[in-house]
Design an enzyme around this catalytic site. Structure first.
Site, PDB file in Angstrom:
ATOM      1  N   HIS A  17      39.477  73.018  15.449  1.00 34.98           N
ATOM      2  CA  HIS A  17      40.742  72.513  15.983  1.00 34.98           C
ATOM      3  C   HIS A  17      40.337  71.304  16.815  1.00 34.98           C
ATOM      4  O   HIS A  17      39.505  71.445  17.718  1.00 34.98           O
ATOM      5  CB  HIS A  17      41.425  73.583  16.844  1.00 34.98           C
ATOM      6  CG  HIS A  17      42.760  73.164  17.393  1.00 34.98           C
ATOM      7  ND1 HIS A  17      43.511  73.977  18.210  1.00 34.98           N
ATOM      8  CD2 HIS A  17      43.491  72.032  17.245  1.00 34.98           C
ATOM      9  CE1 HIS A  17      44.642  73.352  18.544  1.00 34.98           C
ATOM     10  NE2 HIS A  17      44.642  72.174  17.966  1.00 34.98           N
ATOM     11  N   LEU A  18      40.876  70.137  16.516  1.00 36.46           N
ATOM     12  CA  LEU A  18      40.379  68.889  17.091  1.00 36.46           C
ATOM     13  C   LEU A  18      40.174  68.969  18.606  1.00 36.46           C
ATOM     14  O   LEU A  18      41.113  69.221  19.374  1.00 36.46           O
ATOM     15  CB  LEU A  18      41.337  67.734  16.779  1.00 36.46           C
ATOM     16  CG  LEU A  18      40.942  66.372  17.375  1.00 36.46           C
ATOM     17  CD1 LEU A  18      39.555  65.945  16.906  1.00 36.46           C
ATOM     18  CD2 LEU A  18      41.976  65.311  17.014  1.00 36.46           C
ATOM     19  N   HIS A  19      38.937  68.766  19.038  1.00 36.93           N
ATOM     20  CA  HIS A  19      38.644  68.794  20.471  1.00 36.93           C
ATOM     21  C   HIS A  19      37.404  67.970  20.788  1.00 36.93           C
ATOM     22  O   HIS A  19      36.531  67.773  19.943  1.00 36.93           O
ATOM     23  CB  HIS A  19      38.421  70.237  20.944  1.00 36.93           C
ATOM     24  CG  HIS A  19      37.197  70.888  20.372  1.00 36.93           C
ATOM     25  ND1 HIS A  19      37.136  71.375  19.080  1.00 36.93           N
ATOM     26  CD2 HIS A  19      35.972  71.125  20.922  1.00 36.93           C
ATOM     27  CE1 HIS A  19      35.930  71.878  18.852  1.00 36.93           C
ATOM     28  NE2 HIS A  19      35.210  71.752  19.945  1.00 36.93           N
ATOM     29  N   PHE A  20      37.360  67.485  22.014  1.00 36.87           N
ATOM     30  CA  PHE A  20      36.205  66.807  22.572  1.00 36.87           C
ATOM     31  C   PHE A  20      35.725  67.635  23.751  1.00 36.87           C
ATOM     32  O   PHE A  20      36.463  68.452  24.275  1.00 36.87           O
ATOM     33  CB  PHE A  20      36.570  65.405  23.075  1.00 36.87           C
ATOM     34  CG  PHE A  20      37.028  64.476  21.980  1.00 36.87           C
ATOM     35  CD1 PHE A  20      38.315  64.537  21.477  1.00 36.87           C
ATOM     36  CD2 PHE A  20      36.158  63.528  21.467  1.00 36.87           C
ATOM     37  CE1 PHE A  20      38.736  63.676  20.464  1.00 36.87           C
ATOM     38  CE2 PHE A  20      36.574  62.659  20.467  1.00 36.87           C
ATOM     39  CZ  PHE A  20      37.870  62.739  19.966  1.00 36.87           C
TER      40      PHE A  20
END
Lengths: 390, 453
Positions: free
Chosen positions: B235-238
């Site tokens: 799940h898109l994350h930085f």
């Protein structure tokens, strides 16, 4: 005069007396003196030679940070090296690309060294000397001079796609979104020659001698070397710079000694309690308690400390002049890089309200201080764990 | 042939359950069941004025009214620390700088890794579709969210300690990582409700870059791991955390390869075990962000796993293609390295190694760190191919815009010819008039406005 500038003028005069500026102005060299203890680490003195070199007036420079002379082509790694040297309280010498007020960029050899107080080894200034690197003595990093420039550019191009034109000849109508690398002047590293290095060393020597002499007049002597000070004192000194900007009353105590002496006290703590720094360093915090202080609260604090846990209490404390105040106190254990609890931080908030909400939670600005102390101590103490575990 | 490796995934949220367990509502999550009654802090960051370019950027958030890094991030992180939300106290983990020239950092962290059954991870596909059934950040508890991070609407940075949320307004959030590598370890989830898989897009990358810029502190770095480069959650994350020491990758010298028309400088990193690129400059923050994003998208489309490190408060961005997971799946990594159980993600590659076993920590040397990271690196030849793909991608993206505006072409020509003229002049030893400083060469003023950084 702005309050910030007032404090800059004031602190410089305090340390070195009135006439030091005249003496320093006598030197032809380009140099600045900065004060790491003032928020923003500003320039407190700029020589006439320096101002001429960068094309700014004195008013435009005093009170500002040295980064104002950096620009888009300044090597970020060089900036990082200088930053680390300041943090580690040591000297550095490096070639650096700086910018004048008119936007022109130039290479110079930069040498910086710290200045310590003689009595307790705190860093109070950094001296930075700059010598512009003269073109005829300039060496490029791989020893390639201008005449070899064409070859230099070509060897870089070899690794890139053929369709991309990397040379300076651009055909009209086609889109070449990538510029040529012909501005190697700005990007190649520029080494200083022996002449520049010697010049900076000589200048630093002269400036230091002058500062030492004038600091002796005020009875607040300085030294170019840090005197042997305890780890505790060194920590206090290092924290002085990183925590000095936190406008909160707090102390740091030594958790490794049973007497838990105070190692560091912020300015606001001293102002709040009315004591001077020398009156609190080395003492246990209980001197703040008095006749009206609740013994249960004191016991609560003691329990938490022994359990190495944080706690928040409301305790009646006393100033030096005998007046009392309600202290909304938060105490937190601080680990050093070895993982052990090495310190406790105690943050005081004067609190008139006698609320009933239990258990008490620390205020946001107290958590602010805990966080700042934790990260500062962790990074600072990492320097010592390497040798410990070897 | 599908390539897989087995590893125990890091637990980043207290609501992250095993695959077999039911991922029901924690009664305080971010799904519609709970979102309607949510109130979260909101930090609105100042957006760069596109007309004025970099000069007006949030760079050097010199005198912000709200101290983003200390008050909004770290103090709130400490608050969650004191509320017991983390699986362990990371400051109680021993850490040191390994003696040597490069300054690798080692940490002994036995609590980060769970003694659980390892899960299989597919490592040969960088792009994999979002799976609602797997853990994602909508499932985290609201107490784990520190604040929403969104662009300000009125050109000034603002902080709202408690703002009501709804699904329509919720954009990006910053949450704690309950298994932190260092103090302040957080997760930035851009456009959380859109349920994007772990892949870079221009808009989201810009948010990550803004977070680094807003912190205004080079010791607060932002990182990204693609799938196949040790991302745990699809799940898109930085990620980001605070550590007040320089990273080896930041200290490595660089050699410029090219500059794009919008001023982004691309360089090779030298004298470092992992071959990679660094992007700097740019006429605007968006230019820098987009150039890196195009490069990442190119790698994604070519199925090349990679990591990204945003350093120096957003001024330097490292792009690191890697192949360790593939080697691991093919059985090409020595058991000695595998036993350390170090998964070389962005932080490890940058030089910050978290070690599980005491013997690895006590015996950590620069040479061992180098050897591990050398396995992660693409070969020189392979990196060449990758660079060509990246440059082609950047060119075609920029070309599309350039063709739309024909004057850019002639401008480039004029600039290039001007550069050639300057070179010829200096070659002929012409002195630039400099009344007060003889023989000092002043360089042509840079294209971008002078930035007081």
């Amino acid at each position: 005069m702005e309050p910030q500038l007032e404090s800059i003028e004031g602190s410089f005069k305090f340390r070195y007396s009135e006439h030091v500026r005249e003496a320093l102005d006598g030197f032809p060299d380009c140099f600045t003196i900065t004060d790491p203890c003032v928020c923003g680490h500003p320039i407190v003195f700029a020589s006439r030679g320096f101002l001429k070199m960068v094309g700014y007036s004195r008013d435009e420079v005093i009170g500002k940070n040295g980064r104002m002379f950096q620009g888009p082509d300044t090597d970020r790694r060089a900036v990082m090296e200088i930053r680390e040297a300041i943090k580690d309280e040591r000297g550095v010498e490096i070639s650096l690309l700086n910018y004048r007020k008119d936007g022109k960029a130039f290479w110079m050899f930069f040498k910086m060294c710290p200045v310590f107080t003689k009595d307790d080894g705190r860093v109070i200034n950094f001296i930075s000397v700059q010598v512009p690197i003269l073109r005829k003595q300039r060496l490029w990093k791989n020893g390639i001079s201008f005449s070899d420039q064409a070859e230099f550019s070509h060897s870089l191009f070899k690794c890139c796609r053929r369709e991309l034109c990397w040379s300076t000849n651009v055909e009209p109508g086609s889109s070449f979104p990538v510029e040529s690398v012909s501005e190697n002047q700005a990007t190649a590293h520029c080494e200083a020659g022996e002449a520049e290095k010697m010049k900076t060393s000589a200048a630093i020597s002269n400036i230091l001698s002058t500062l030492i002499r004038y600091s002796e007049f005020t009875g607040r002597p300085i030294s170019r070397n840090r005197c042997c000070s305890s780890i505790g004192k060194q920590l206090a000194a290092a924290l002085n710079i990183s925590l000095g900007r936190i406008k909160q009353s707090f102390v740091l105590t030594d958790a490794l000694l049973p007497s838990m002496p105070i190692l560091y006290a912020s300015e606001l703590f001293l102002r709040l309690t009315g004591y001077s720094r020398s009156e609190v360093l080395g003492r246990n915090c209980r001197f703040l308690s008095g006749v009206g202080t609740d013994a249960t609260t004191q016991y609560q604090i003691k329990e938490c400390i022994q359990a190495q846990q944080s706690c928040t209490v409301r305790i009646l404390n006393y100033r030096k002049d005998g007046t009392s105040f309600w202290n909304f106190l938060h105490i937190s254990p601080i680990h050093n890089a070895s993982g052990k609890v090495a310190f406790f931080v105690g943050i005081q908030v004067v609190d008139g309200n006698r609320g009933t909400e239990e258990p008490l939670r620390p205020a946001a600005r107290q958590l602010n201080v805990v966080a700042a102390v934790k990260v500062a101590v962790r990074a600072w103490s990492m320097k010592f764990t390497a040798s410990a575990s070897a | 042939m599908m390539l897989r490796i087995k590893r125990v995934p890091t637990v980043v949220s207290n609501y992250q359950k095993d695959e077999t367990e039911d991922g029901g509502c924690g009664r305080n999550c971010l799904r519609s069941c709970c979102l309607y009654k949510a109130k979260l802090p909101l930090y609105a960051f100042k957006v760069e004025n596109s007309d004025a370019g970099k000069g007006s950027a949030a760079f050097g958030n010199e005198n912000p009214s709200v101290d983003f890094l200390n008050s909004v991030v770290l103090a709130e992180w400490e608050d969650r620390m004191q509320k017991g939300l983390f699986r362990y106290d990371v400051t109680a983990c021993e850490t040191k700088v390994i003696p040597g020239r490069h300054g690798f950092i080692a940490q002994l962290n036995e609590g980060r890794h769970l003694k659980k059954r390892p899960t299989e991870f597919r490592v040969d596909k960088v792009l994999q579709p979002f799976d609602e059934n797997k853990f994602n950040f909508i499932k985290v508890g609201q107490e784990e969210i520190l604040f929403r991070f969104e662009p300000s609407e009125n050109n000034v940075a603002q902080y709202f300690p408690s703002a009501p949320v709804d699904a329509a307004s919720l954009q990006s959030v910053v949450a704690i990582n309950v298994s932190p590598i260092e103090y302040g370890h957080v997760l930035l989830v851009p456009r959380i409700c859109e349920r994007l898989p772990q892949m870079i897009d221009c808009e989201s990358f810009l948010v990550a870059l803004y977070m680094a810029v807003e912190a205004g502190n080079p010791y607060f770095r932002v990182g990204y791991n693609s799938l196949g480069a040790f991302a745990t959650v699809n799940h898109l994350h930085f990620q980001a955390y605070y550590l007040e020491v320089p990273f080896p990758i930041e200290r490595a010298p660089s050699k410029k390869i090219a500059t794009t028309t919008n001023g982004v400088k691309i360089s090779d990193i030298l004298n470092f075990p992992v071959r990679c690129l660094v992007f700097e400059g740019g006429n605007s923050l968006k230019d820098l962000s987009n150039t890196v994003s195009y490069s990442c998208i190119c790698l994604q489309e070519n199925n090349i796993p990679f990591n990204v490190l945003i350093a120096d408060s957003g001024r330097r961005i490292f792009l690191i293609p890697q192949c360790y997971a593939e080697k691991q799946a093919l059985g090409e990594v020595s058991s000695e390295l595998l036993d350390t159980q170090v998964n070389p993600a962005v932080w490890e590659i940058s030089g910050h190694m978290v070690l599980k076993r005491k013997e690895d920590y006590d015996g950590a040397t620069e040479e061992k760190a180098w050897r591990l990271l050398a396995e992660v690196s693409l070969s020189e030849e392979r990196l060449q191919e990758v660079k060509e793909l990246i440059f082609a991608a950047i060119c075609s993206e920029t070309k599309t815009k350039a063709i739309a505006n024909a004057t850019i072409c002639s401008e480039t020509k004029t600039k290039a010819i001007a550069n050639a003229t300057i070179c010829n002049e200096t070659k002929a030893d012409a002195t630039v008039p400099a009344p007060s400083l003889d023989n000092v060469d002043f360089l042509p003023s840079p294209q971008a406005k002078m930035v007081p950084v």
